[in-house]
Motif scaffolding. Structure first.
Motif, PDB file in Angstrom:
ATOM      1  N   GLY A 282     104.424  39.885  35.687  1.00 36.27           N
ATOM      2  CA  GLY A 282     104.713  41.312  35.875  1.00 36.27           C
ATOM      3  C   GLY A 282     105.277  41.695  37.227  1.00 36.27           C
ATOM      4  O   GLY A 282     105.721  40.857  38.009  1.00 36.27           O
ATOM      5  N   ARG A 283     105.205  42.975  37.478  1.00 40.37           N
ATOM      6  CA  ARG A 283     105.856  43.575  38.647  1.00 40.37           C
ATOM      7  C   ARG A 283     105.074  43.360  39.933  1.00 40.37           C
ATOM      8  O   ARG A 283     105.549  43.723  41.008  1.00 40.37           O
ATOM      9  CB  ARG A 283     106.007  45.080  38.413  1.00 40.37           C
ATOM     10  CG  ARG A 283     106.935  45.439  37.289  1.00 40.37           C
ATOM     11  CD  ARG A 283     106.567  46.778  36.676  1.00 40.37           C
ATOM     12  NE  ARG A 283     105.426  46.665  35.795  1.00 40.37           N
ATOM     13  CZ  ARG A 283     104.540  47.628  35.557  1.00 40.37           C
ATOM     14  NH1 ARG A 283     104.658  48.793  36.143  1.00 40.37           N
ATOM     15  NH2 ARG A 283     103.535  47.426  34.736  1.00 40.37           N
ATOM     16  N   GLY A 284     103.862  42.797  39.803  1.00 38.02           N
ATOM     17  CA  GLY A 284     103.059  42.564  40.999  1.00 38.02           C
ATOM     18  C   GLY A 284     102.877  43.826  41.808  1.00 38.02           C
ATOM     19  O   GLY A 284     102.625  44.899  41.246  1.00 38.02           O
ATOM     20  N   ASN A 285     103.071  43.713  43.113  1.00 38.93           N
ATOM     21  CA  ASN A 285     102.925  44.877  43.995  1.00 38.93           C
ATOM     22  C   ASN A 285     104.261  45.327  44.560  1.00 38.93           C
ATOM     23  O   ASN A 285     104.300  46.037  45.558  1.00 38.93           O
ATOM     24  CB  ASN A 285     101.981  44.535  45.156  1.00 38.93           C
ATOM     25  CG  ASN A 285     100.581  44.222  44.661  1.00 38.93           C
ATOM     26  OD1 ASN A 285     100.126  44.778  43.669  1.00 38.93           O
ATOM     27  ND2 ASN A 285      99.901  43.321  45.342  1.00 38.93           N
ATOM     28  N   VAL A 286     105.365  44.890  43.946  1.00 38.78           N
ATOM     29  CA  VAL A 286     106.652  45.034  44.636  1.00 38.78           C
ATOM     30  C   VAL A 286     107.644  46.013  43.991  1.00 38.78           C
ATOM     31  O   VAL A 286     108.774  46.106  44.453  1.00 38.78           O
ATOM     32  CB  VAL A 286     107.345  43.657  44.806  1.00 38.78           C
ATOM     33  CG1 VAL A 286     106.438  42.686  45.560  1.00 38.78           C
ATOM     34  CG2 VAL A 286     107.757  43.054  43.471  1.00 38.78           C
ATOM     35  N   PHE A 287     107.226  46.744  42.958  1.00 37.69           N
ATOM     36  CA  PHE A 287     108.194  47.618  42.281  1.00 37.69           C
ATOM     37  C   PHE A 287     108.884  48.560  43.276  1.00 37.69           C
ATOM     38  O   PHE A 287     110.103  48.722  43.253  1.00 37.69           O
ATOM     39  CB  PHE A 287     107.509  48.421  41.164  1.00 37.69           C
ATOM     40  CG  PHE A 287     108.474  49.128  40.243  1.00 37.69           C
ATOM     41  CD1 PHE A 287     108.939  48.519  39.088  1.00 37.69           C
ATOM     42  CD2 PHE A 287     108.923  50.421  40.532  1.00 37.69           C
ATOM     43  CE1 PHE A 287     109.837  49.155  38.237  1.00 37.69           C
ATOM     44  CE2 PHE A 287     109.822  51.072  39.688  1.00 37.69           C
ATOM     45  CZ  PHE A 287     110.272  50.434  38.540  1.00 37.69           C
ATOM     46  N   HIS A 288     108.089  49.142  44.175  1.00 35.31           N
ATOM     47  CA  HIS A 288     108.635  50.107  45.141  1.00 35.31           C
ATOM     48  C   HIS A 288     109.700  49.485  46.054  1.00 35.31           C
ATOM     49  O   HIS A 288     110.638  50.148  46.459  1.00 35.31           O
ATOM     50  CB  HIS A 288     107.520  50.655  46.044  1.00 35.31           C
ATOM     51  CG  HIS A 288     106.647  51.640  45.359  1.00 35.31           C
ATOM     52  ND1 HIS A 288     105.745  51.275  44.382  1.00 35.31           N
ATOM     53  CD2 HIS A 288     106.543  52.985  45.501  1.00 35.31           C
ATOM     54  CE1 HIS A 288     105.118  52.358  43.956  1.00 35.31           C
ATOM     55  NE2 HIS A 288     105.585  53.407  44.615  1.00 35.31           N
ATOM     56  N   GLN A 289     109.504  48.205  46.397  1.00 34.70           N
ATOM     57  CA  GLN A 289     110.433  47.566  47.340  1.00 34.70           C
ATOM     58  C   GLN A 289     111.693  47.062  46.651  1.00 34.70           C
ATOM     59  O   GLN A 289     112.658  46.700  47.323  1.00 34.70           O
ATOM     60  CB  GLN A 289     109.807  46.330  48.000  1.00 34.70           C
ATOM     61  CG  GLN A 289     108.387  46.449  48.410  1.00 34.70           C
ATOM     62  CD  GLN A 289     107.770  45.071  48.714  1.00 34.70           C
ATOM     63  OE1 GLN A 289     108.456  44.059  48.781  1.00 34.70           O
ATOM     64  NE2 GLN A 289     106.464  45.056  48.902  1.00 34.70           N
ATOM     65  N   THR A 290     111.661  47.003  45.324  1.00 38.36           N
ATOM     66  CA  THR A 290     112.729  46.295  44.623  1.00 38.36           C
ATOM     67  C   THR A 290     114.104  46.961  44.731  1.00 38.36           C
ATOM     68  O   THR A 290     115.096  46.253  44.923  1.00 38.36           O
ATOM     69  CB  THR A 290     112.327  46.053  43.154  1.00 38.36           C
ATOM     70  OG1 THR A 290     111.085  45.373  43.148  1.00 38.36           O
ATOM     71  CG2 THR A 290     113.353  45.214  42.429  1.00 38.36           C
ATOM     72  N   PRO A 291     114.211  48.323  44.631  1.00 39.70           N
ATOM     73  CA  PRO A 291     115.560  48.894  44.763  1.00 39.70           C
ATOM     74  C   PRO A 291     116.257  48.466  46.056  1.00 39.70           C
ATOM     75  O   PRO A 291     117.451  48.141  46.048  1.00 39.70           O
ATOM     76  CB  PRO A 291     115.306  50.413  44.737  1.00 39.70           C
ATOM     77  CG  PRO A 291     114.074  50.564  43.899  1.00 39.70           C
ATOM     78  CD  PRO A 291     113.214  49.370  44.285  1.00 39.70           C
ATOM     79  N   LYS A 292     115.509  48.397  47.157  1.00 40.60           N
ATOM     80  CA  LYS A 292     116.105  47.944  48.431  1.00 40.60           C
ATOM     81  C   LYS A 292     116.506  46.474  48.347  1.00 40.60           C
ATOM     82  O   LYS A 292     117.552  46.071  48.865  1.00 40.60           O
ATOM     83  CB  LYS A 292     115.106  48.131  49.583  1.00 40.60           C
ATOM     84  CG  LYS A 292     115.107  49.528  50.168  1.00 40.60           C
ATOM     85  CD  LYS A 292     114.809  49.479  51.685  1.00 40.60           C
ATOM     86  CE  LYS A 292     115.081  50.828  52.335  1.00 40.60           C
ATOM     87  NZ  LYS A 292     113.913  51.727  52.219  1.00 40.60           N
ATOM     88  N   ALA A 293     115.654  45.662  47.688  1.00 44.06           N
ATOM     89  CA  ALA A 293     115.968  44.231  47.549  1.00 44.06           C
ATOM     90  C   ALA A 293     117.222  44.042  46.690  1.00 44.06           C
ATOM     91  O   ALA A 293     118.000  43.107  46.912  1.00 44.06           O
ATOM     92  CB  ALA A 293     114.783  43.488  46.935  1.00 44.06           C
TER      93      ALA A 293
END
Ligand SMILES: [Zn+2]
Ligand SMILES: [Zn+2]
Length: 331
Positions: A282-293
């Motif tokens: 799953g998305r783990g803890n990183v959904f928020h950071q992903t658009p920047k990535a």
């Protein structure tokens, strides 16, 4: 408003349903783009547990059109990617495991629809220069980013990705942005191998041309690979990843294996060579950071085809045939 309901197998209907109103603390989003996911394909094939009738679609982006009481009115007009679940930050899963498995999660309404309702927290503002179509890939990308972040000693590593579908492509891209020295993509379809060049993959392997084990043997002087990511979802390929790993190597399972499938592998070898096998769902803890990535990756060739809302069934069918990389629906 219009939405598409799944009734089991590949039966879908386009329905007129009442308009949605955001309750306190929620927002209403006009859906711009919805990605077709391998999970949607697996659901229609009975390979991923799901009970009809229901509305599918869990990779979406759009524009906030209305807000409920208690939400900042300035959010209206904001371009967002939508997380499917919220998190409380306080439950056992949030604290000990990952926020994407929150026990108190509130779900956004599904996205094969003209509009969706989501808790304010689930609508993540995207950078101004990130396309809404690209942003719909936040969910699959976040699963790959979370998986890559589970690996250790990425710096200067040599890594293999099996499978050049969207998950394999994102994994390859994030391996490179996280310091992997050399990334090898093994994929039988030429157009997918080509796209992985956009992810800065160093070496391409065609499993129809040569045996992967021999290829990795030659490449590594029989030492084996540091990291192997299986991004297809076949037990025999997970076994292959274990076989070609160096002693102390890491294998990551990103592909969704069929429910109840078993891994047949040489457990003596796995034990003796101290191979780590990790599941990454799953998305783990990183959904928020992903658009920047996502901004760091070249994704212009990733979306292969766009379908209107009344062609969800066709889009899922085409996706099941392996047509293109990412197919999307535009409600
Ligand atoms: Zn998905
Ligand atoms: Zn929680």
């Amino acid at each position: 408003m219009k939405q598409v309901t799944w009734h089991g197998k590949n039966v879908f209907t386009l329905d007129d349903v009442p308009d949605l109103n955001p309750q306190e603390g929620w927002v209403k989003i006009k859906i711009d783009t919805v990605g077709i996911c391998g999970t949607d394909v697996h659901i229609t094939q009975g390979l991923f547990p799901a009970t009809p009738p229901q509305v599918l679609g869990h990779e979406g982006s759009g524009i906030i059109s209305e807000v409920g009481i208690g939400v900042d009115k300035k959010r209206i007009g904001e371009r967002v990617t939508i997380n499917t679940t919220s998190n409380c930050g306080n439950c056992k899963n949030c604290i000990d495991w990952t926020i994407s498995r929150c026990e108190n999660a509130e779900r956004s309404t599904p996205f094969f629809s003209e509009f969706s309702l989501a808790p304010d927290q689930n609508a993540i503002k995207i950078p101004d220069d990130l396309d809404l179509e690209i942003a719909c890939m936040t969910e699959p990308a976040s699963c790959c980013l979370s998986g890559v972040k589970m690996l250790s000693n990425l710096e200067n590593s040599r890594a293999l990705v099996i499978g050049g579908g969207i998950m394999g492509q994102f994994c390859a891209g994030f391996l490179k942005t996280h310091g992997a020295k050399e990334v090898i993509m093994s994929e039988p379809i030429k157009s997918r191998r080509e796209i992985s060049k956009d992810m800065n993959v160093d070496i391409l392997h065609d499993p129809k041309e040569s045996n992967l084990e021999e290829f990795i043997d030659d490449l590594t002087d029989s030492k084996g690979i540091d990291i192997a990511i299986e991004a297809v979802g076949k037990p025999e390929l997970v076994d292959k990843c274990i076989k070609i790993s160096k002693p102390g190597g890491q294998v990551l399972m990103i592909g969704v294996n069929p429910s109840k499938s078993n891994l047949k592998t040489d457990l003596y070898e796995m034990h003796y060579r101290e191979i780590t096998l990790k599941g990454a769902f799953g998305r783990g803890n990183v959904f928020h950071q992903t658009p920047k990535a996502l901004q760091k990756l070249k994704l212009t060739n990733m979306i292969s085809k766009r379908y209107p809302l009344n062609q969800v069934e066709k889009a899922i069918h085409d996706s099941s045939l392996g047509k293109g990389i990412k197919l999307v629906v535009k409600p």
